[in-house]
Design a protein around this motif. Structure first.
Motif, short mmCIF file in Angstrom:
data_model
loop_
_atom_site.label_atom_id
_atom_site.label_comp_id
_atom_site.label_asym_id
_atom_site.label_seq_id
_atom_site.Cartn_x
_atom_site.Cartn_y
_atom_site.Cartn_z
N LEU A 1 0.93 -1.24 0.22
CA LEU A 1 0.40 0.08 0.33
C LEU A 1 0.99 1.15 0.32
N ASP A 2 0.68 2.19 -1.05
CA ASP A 2 1.47 3.34 -0.85
C ASP A 2 0.61 4.17 -0.59
N VAL A 3 0.85 5.10 0.40
CA VAL A 3 -0.07 6.36 0.66
C VAL A 3 0.65 7.72 0.99
N VAL A 4 0.18 8.98 1.11
CA VAL A 4 0.25 9.97 0.11
C VAL A 4 2.14 10.48 1.20
N ASP A 5 2.82 10.95 0.32
CA ASP A 5 4.46 10.53 0.86
C ASP A 5 4.14 11.71 2.14
#
Lengths: 422, 422
Positions: free
Chosen positions: B349-353
């Motif tokens: 899962l990639d969330v907001v940087d």
């Protein structure tokens, strides 16, 4: 009369006699193997209950699912049994996979790559030397040889290594370790006394990270009704002001299954933390199912003691018979001396200096495979070429008899050959 | 509308909403753990037959007594099953103990202490660097970090690592290895295509002893009815003129028991001889009883395939449900992207940087323990602080639902916090 007292004619007669005996021996077409200290099938049968354990309940006493990852220190109830037997606190004993040799290897590999907590740095960056009481265990020496650790022989006596030699060597800061099989040593059967043990843990070593590799492989492997005591070597070391000096290794290889047992590592809290920290990058945990099976099968320290008594009943007669044949065949000739061990897996036979290689060769040509001459010495080099390791546990009693009788012929023949040539 | 399109008032409203949702979440007092890629008890139950195997017959197909020492290459009939599954010759596949991680560690430790056959010397004497496709497996990186091997990130895409980056890095002679999880990579689910694989084995590497650590941990761990093919990577490497470049690792940790399975190592004849030569000083052999138990339980390559289908039936719904909740909660907000893996054990899962650490912290405070942010990167440092590894296999379906729903709240809250602060 001993061989050295015989005149040339008598030697020639003896030589001829042994040549005939050897020709007969060869004609029998034996195929016997006394090379390794392996338990026999009959001994392994004692633990066949393990083959269907742990059974359907896969949780340890703490409720941990032993089928899943984790628990790097091992199953607690099994550690408790061997902590009691080895006389160490359970928190300071780790249960591993099937080979204590692997833990010995890994402690050395970790020391080479990282150093011990108090080391100046990785051992691999320095010249490292180990003290090796001889005769000793070939697989200890193989680890050192593989990694370029220089090995220095010291004489191993009935009660431990020559302490003067050890003390002198330990003044060299590149000397970082000593191998020890303190109880029923491989192959000599030596038993380190409390006095020797105290001397070793008290030793003034130039290297602050000097370690005793205390391979208690045969701690419970008695051949008589008098058990050699298990010394509290960690306590003695702490008392001597060197709490981190001793690394204890043990396993069930010669208690349950040689290939599918459990290994143990015990040491000071500092060393245990060091080891687990490094081990934790190598594995998520040992095979806990096998450890659980062992805990259920062995049950308690007394369970282990009872099992060891059954092993003794199987193997002690083989040692007795081997020793009797050596007496019958070799007494009075002055060609050999051998140990009569109170435990362990080996008889150490010293033949006439310079003939061990020849004896092993003669035996091999007659179908009796012995461990190579010199195998109990670093680099496989017995300076006197006299030591032969006899491993009587694996063959049947009948095979032991044939093998030792044949071996005696080879010992006499080689001795006579040497006298004639000299 | 995505978060970046919202005005200040809308962001404030969203923030307030998510604060309320988060307060509700905390009030539920959850205790959920999504940290490790562990099989669930239900999956482990599939292999409970192993708990009473191998049974009273302790001999392998060749008649070897598996209770005793020896057989360092492992039990042949088990090797044959996995040789077929992995598409390698059985002679080039070794069966070990319960952890392929340990074999990976040991090949690196051996390289550091001794070097590979064509190395100029021990790696430990040099500066060594490894290429690390990211996100990747934290335990690979821990081994490198422990031994001071410098790790260099390259981007891992859907079909393998960025080849331009890899080619550039391989020009550095201190670059000696690359980690690869070629099938259903941990955690991204990436599947290395034949094209990428050919490129890697053909790569012009400045170091003659450059190695690909091909960790095929999830080769048979399909989540759909379309199986990713197992590529003949040893054959491709030989074809490309680099027969010794690839080291293959696999295990039954997520086939049978995670803590008590069997590991495998496959490579070229040269590498296998190198490995066995060094391993032979570490151990006399693996736990053959456990290997025999596995051979009898699994039976054949098809037996493994059937078992993996049962695993899929248990875990695929957890992945589907997790992905559905992520869609339901996060679609349209522009705050996250995630993989929908075709196999393996993870959702990446990639969330907001810049918010991953905050999301994991929020989740933890709400009783949902995730693997630490950054754990899928060398040194635990995610340069964009955006990646979170989700391991949905171990918890129940209900727990997965609660955890992912709670996680989504944390993702939204952290994103809103950042926007308000920015």
């Amino acid at each position: 009369m001993t061989l050295t007292e015989l005149d040339h004619d008598a030697i020639t007669r003896l030589h001829t006699e042994q040549q005939t005996a050897y020709a007969d021996l060869k004609a029998r077409g034996l195929k016997l193997d006394l090379t390794r200290g392996k338990p026999s099938a009959e001994q392994l049968d004692l633990s066949n209950a393990l083959l269907t354990l742990p059974g359907t309940d896969y949780k340890d006493a703490a409720g941990v699912d032993c089928r899943n990852y984790g628990g790097i220190e091992g199953v607690t109830e099994l550690r408790a049994i061997f902590a009691e037997l080895l006389g160490v606190p359970v928190e300071q004993l780790i249960a591993g996979d099937n080979a204590s040799l692997a833990i010995m290897h890994d402690t050395i590999a970790f020391a080479l790559l990282k150093g011990f907590p108090e080391s100046a740095g990785p051992w691999a960056a320095e010249k490292i030397k180990f003290i090796c009481p001889v005769p000793g265990y070939d697989r200890h020496f193989s680890i050192c040889e593989q990694y370029g650790i220089e090995m220095i022989n010291v004489d191993l006596g009935e009660h431990g290594p020559d302490l003067d030699q050890v003390r002198e060597l330990a003044k060299d800061p590149s000397v970082r370790g000593i191998w020890a099989v303190p109880t029923y040593a491989n192959p000599s059967g030596s038993i380190y006394t409390e006095e020797v043990t105290r001397a070793l843990v008290s030793l003034e070593a130039a290297a602050p990270d000097f370690r005793i590799f205390w391979d208690n492989a045969y701690a419970f492997h008695h051949l008589t009704e008098t058990d050699a005591p298990v010394l509290d070597v960690l306590g003695l070391a702490a008392e001597a002001g060197h709490p981190d000096r001793v690394l204890i290794f043990a396993s069930t290889s010669k208690i349950t299954f040689a290939g599918a047992g459990v290994s143990f590592f015990a040491s000071s809290p500092v060393n245990i933390a060091w080891y687990l920290g490094l081990l934790g990058k190598r594995t998520i945990g040992p095979n806990k199912i096998n450890q659980l099976a062992h805990a259920r099968y062995l049950g308690s320290a007394d369970g282990v003691r009872e099992l060891m008594a059954k092993h003794r009943a199987i193997i002690a007669p083989k040692f007795e018979r081997a020793e009797q044949i050596l007496h019958d065949r070799l007494d009075g000739h002055g060609v050999a001396a051998w140990t009569e061990p109170q435990g362990g897996y080996f008889i150490s036979l010293d033949v006439v200096d310079g003939t061990a290689t020849r004896v092993v060769q003669l035996a091999k040509e007659a179908g009796i495979v012995m461990t190579g001459a010199g195998s109990a010495f670093p680099y496989g080099k017995d300076p006197r070429d006299r030591n032969i390791r006899i491993a009587p546990t694996f063959p049947t009693l009948g095979d032991v008899e044939q093998a030792i009788d044949g071996l005696a012929t080879c010992v006499l023949l080689a001795a006579a050959e040497q006298r004639l040539a000299g």
